[in-house]
Design a protein around this motif. Sequence first.
Motif, PDB file in Angstrom:
ATOM      1  N   ASP A 257     -23.573 -18.713 -45.973  1.00 14.07           N
ATOM      2  CA  ASP A 257     -25.025 -18.743 -45.879  1.00 14.07           C
ATOM      3  C   ASP A 257     -25.744 -18.836 -47.313  1.00 14.07           C
ATOM      4  O   ASP A 257     -25.195 -18.220 -48.147  1.00 14.07           O
ATOM      5  N   THR A 258     -26.598 -19.485 -47.305  1.00 13.95           N
ATOM      6  CA  THR A 258     -27.557 -19.750 -48.493  1.00 13.95           C
ATOM      7  C   THR A 258     -28.488 -18.711 -48.553  1.00 13.95           C
ATOM      8  O   THR A 258     -29.029 -18.275 -47.130  1.00 13.95           O
ATOM      9  N   MET A 259     -29.067 -18.609 -49.725  1.00 13.25           N
ATOM     10  CA  MET A 259     -30.459 -17.999 -49.779  1.00 13.25           C
ATOM     11  C   MET A 259     -31.387 -19.235 -49.965  1.00 13.25           C
ATOM     12  O   MET A 259     -31.298 -19.648 -51.291  1.00 13.25           O
ATOM     13  N   TYR A 260     -31.989 -19.869 -49.322  1.00 12.42           N
ATOM     14  CA  TYR A 260     -33.063 -20.970 -49.299  1.00 12.42           C
ATOM     15  C   TYR A 260     -34.188 -20.885 -48.438  1.00 12.42           C
ATOM     16  O   TYR A 260     -34.181 -20.568 -47.309  1.00 12.42           O
ATOM     17  N   ASN A 261     -35.135 -21.256 -48.939  1.00 13.09           N
ATOM     18  CA  ASN A 261     -36.488 -20.914 -48.094  1.00 13.09           C
ATOM     19  C   ASN A 261     -36.998 -22.335 -48.028  1.00 13.09           C
ATOM     20  O   ASN A 261     -37.263 -23.387 -48.983  1.00 13.09           O
ATOM     21  N   PRO A 262     -37.088 -22.769 -46.706  1.00 16.08           N
ATOM     22  CA  PRO A 262     -37.649 -24.291 -46.225  1.00 16.08           C
ATOM     23  C   PRO A 262     -39.091 -24.525 -46.895  1.00 16.08           C
ATOM     24  O   PRO A 262     -39.278 -25.829 -46.843  1.00 16.08           O
ATOM     25  N   ALA A 263     -39.727 -23.631 -47.313  1.00 15.32           N
ATOM     26  CA  ALA A 263     -40.830 -23.904 -48.078  1.00 15.32           C
ATOM     27  C   ALA A 263     -40.659 -24.386 -49.516  1.00 15.32           C
ATOM     28  O   ALA A 263     -41.665 -24.941 -49.853  1.00 15.32           O
ATOM     29  N   SER A 264     -39.430 -24.270 -50.143  1.00 14.73           N
ATOM     30  CA  SER A 264     -39.280 -24.972 -51.243  1.00 14.73           C
ATOM     31  C   SER A 264     -38.571 -26.205 -51.282  1.00 14.73           C
ATOM     32  O   SER A 264     -37.764 -26.736 -50.263  1.00 14.73           O
ATOM     33  N   LYS A 265     -38.649 -26.920 -52.382  1.00 16.55           N
ATOM     34  CA  LYS A 265     -37.945 -28.296 -52.179  1.00 16.55           C
ATOM     35  C   LYS A 265     -36.519 -28.172 -52.100  1.00 16.55           C
ATOM     36  O   LYS A 265     -35.875 -27.464 -52.279  1.00 16.55           O
ATOM     37  N   PRO A 266     -35.883 -29.089 -51.407  1.00 17.23           N
ATOM     38  CA  PRO A 266     -36.702 -30.316 -50.794  1.00 17.23           C
ATOM     39  C   PRO A 266     -37.327 -30.452 -49.647  1.00 17.23           C
ATOM     40  O   PRO A 266     -37.803 -31.129 -48.861  1.00 17.23           O
ATOM     41  N   MET A 267     -37.573 -28.923 -49.083  1.00 19.18           N
ATOM     42  CA  MET A 267     -38.433 -28.655 -47.688  1.00 19.18           C
ATOM     43  C   MET A 267     -37.680 -29.170 -46.417  1.00 19.18           C
ATOM     44  O   MET A 267     -38.109 -29.925 -45.840  1.00 19.18           O
ATOM     45  N   VAL A 268     -36.450 -28.818 -46.447  1.00 18.12           N
ATOM     46  CA  VAL A 268     -35.747 -29.031 -45.261  1.00 18.12           C
ATOM     47  C   VAL A 268     -35.434 -27.774 -44.608  1.00 18.12           C
ATOM     48  O   VAL A 268     -35.731 -26.806 -45.112  1.00 18.12           O
ATOM     49  N   SER A 269     -34.688 -27.797 -43.273  1.00 21.83           N
ATOM     50  CA  SER A 269     -34.467 -26.534 -42.778  1.00 21.83           C
ATOM     51  C   SER A 269     -33.516 -25.772 -43.535  1.00 21.83           C
ATOM     52  O   SER A 269     -32.729 -26.288 -44.489  1.00 21.83           O
ATOM     53  N   HIS A 270     -33.254 -24.387 -43.192  1.00 17.57           N
ATOM     54  CA  HIS A 270     -32.526 -23.587 -43.691  1.00 17.57           C
ATOM     55  C   HIS A 270     -31.015 -24.160 -43.889  1.00 17.57           C
ATOM     56  O   HIS A 270     -30.401 -24.210 -44.825  1.00 17.57           O
ATOM     57  N   PHE A 271     -30.784 -24.571 -42.559  1.00 14.48           N
ATOM     58  CA  PHE A 271     -29.365 -24.853 -42.328  1.00 14.48           C
ATOM     59  C   PHE A 271     -28.915 -26.041 -43.108  1.00 14.48           C
ATOM     60  O   PHE A 271     -27.944 -26.471 -43.800  1.00 14.48           O
ATOM     61  N   THR A 272     -29.984 -27.008 -43.080  1.00 15.01           N
ATOM     62  CA  THR A 272     -29.805 -28.486 -44.139  1.00 15.01           C
ATOM     63  C   THR A 272     -29.611 -27.883 -45.368  1.00 15.01           C
ATOM     64  O   THR A 272     -28.892 -28.434 -46.327  1.00 15.01           O
TER      65      THR A 272
END
Length: 531
Positions: A257-272
């Motif tokens: 699993d990533t540490m990724y916030n969908p509010a950040s670029k490229p603004m995709v879903s967490h799973f994308t």
Amino acid sequence: MYQRIGYLFVLLCSAAAIGWAADEAKEQQTPLTLSLRYRESIDEQSPLAHTLHRTEQWQPHKTALIICDMWDTHTSHNAVLREKQFAPRLQEVTGKLRDLGVTIIHAPSGCMDTYAEHPARQRAINAPQADSHPKEINAWCYSIPAEEQGEYPIDQSDGGRDDDPADHERWVETLKKEGKNPNRPWTRQIDVIKIDPKRDFISDVGSEVWNILQSRRIDQVMIAGVHTNMCVLGRPFGLRQMARNGKNVVLIRDLTDTMYNPASKPMVSHFTGTDLIVGHIERYVCPTITSDQIIGGDPFRFAEDDRPHIVMLVAEREYKTDQSLAEYAVNPLGKSFRTSFVYADADDKNDLRGIEVIQQADLLMVSVRRRTLKTDAMQLVREYVAAGKPVVGIRTASHAFHLRDQEAESGYAAWPEFDAEVFGGNYSGHHSNKVNPQITFAPITHPILASIDRTPFESGGSLYKVSPLAKGATVMLTGKLEGAPAEPVAWTFHRDDGGRSFCTSLGHVKDFDSPQFRELLGNGIRWALDR
């Protein structure tokens, strides 16, 4: 004295024989058959890549599984919830690999004090020293040279936490009440994943892990755990260090699993966001596998990941859809869909490499121009359509597999009726490339048109001749040139096999600059999927 020497000689020979027998038994173990997924550049100039697979046989006794940072808790509540979802699956994989003879290394970083007296920790500390250690093996690795060829796909500068702010505040209070530091709350590995005190190792030290691998002559390494874009990639025992120091390493891509916030670029879903990182890894760091290759069943999927899978066949040189669709797959499709691309080989325009992924598609998008496919590849397309699954075509899809008056070469197949059978179309050529048509919306009520600004606009490409459409087609947009009859440029079609198709002769690279076209295409995809 001679009797003692003889006795010692017999003992040494017996020990050697036992050792040889053990080595031979190991060599006779059933190997793990793995399908490694990797990315290969289409050509030296292209930013695009084929997604391909190769099969390898891994001997268990020459293989290790490193479990990265599967902590008991985390600063992000959502990260904890996702980890708890896949931890049981990872435990199942761990148990199966251990039973097969694979070395298991638990690496909950920063928790070594908890395990100071644990036999698995002592075993790691006491592993025979390697003859040498790679440079900076105890340091984080933030990049390897191959990654300089590409662009890192997500912005993780905010730390990647995707918690709702109110939920995060509640989580911080929960951690404080438990007596934990909200900024570093982990103390051990999650209990779901069992540590075998008789066989396993515990270490977060790069040189210790290297000692274990070298002393056991391990050349092949699997890594699972969290978080893909940070610890899994960068730790001293992570993917980058293993890859650059010569180990045959793979990521178990469905157990991470990533540490990724969908509010950040490229603004995709967490799973994308995770998919984008996995794609980066497959192209520049190492291949990946999935857990079902080890324990059977299906690959793990998070409960919240309901994204339909779109497979895009892209093989045309006129309208640059290899570029426009790659961008469109991220923005806007990355918010709601998972996408895979199949491109033509640089040396054989009729070889759509990796087309087997079509078998996993929820929707097929076609942007192909006058190609024949290898016979088995065309069969995959036919089987997909015959199953009544949705198809979307843009621009040249109307003549995707039609060679005008030519015959397909031996070993290849055409499908001249693809346009009529799949889209209800009747492509017969196009008007002048020098004049662009005016596009107007049909005066109908339809879900595809419900949210679109219906102001007429100009297309970026020539007007296709597609009339008359077959029964079962409903026109959404028409194009008009002065002195010529209007032509449908976007329509739906209910196929005889029960499937839904959406087709548009728009798709010129300039059309993607139009917000109306971009929304139309997205709505057409959703309609075809009945969403």
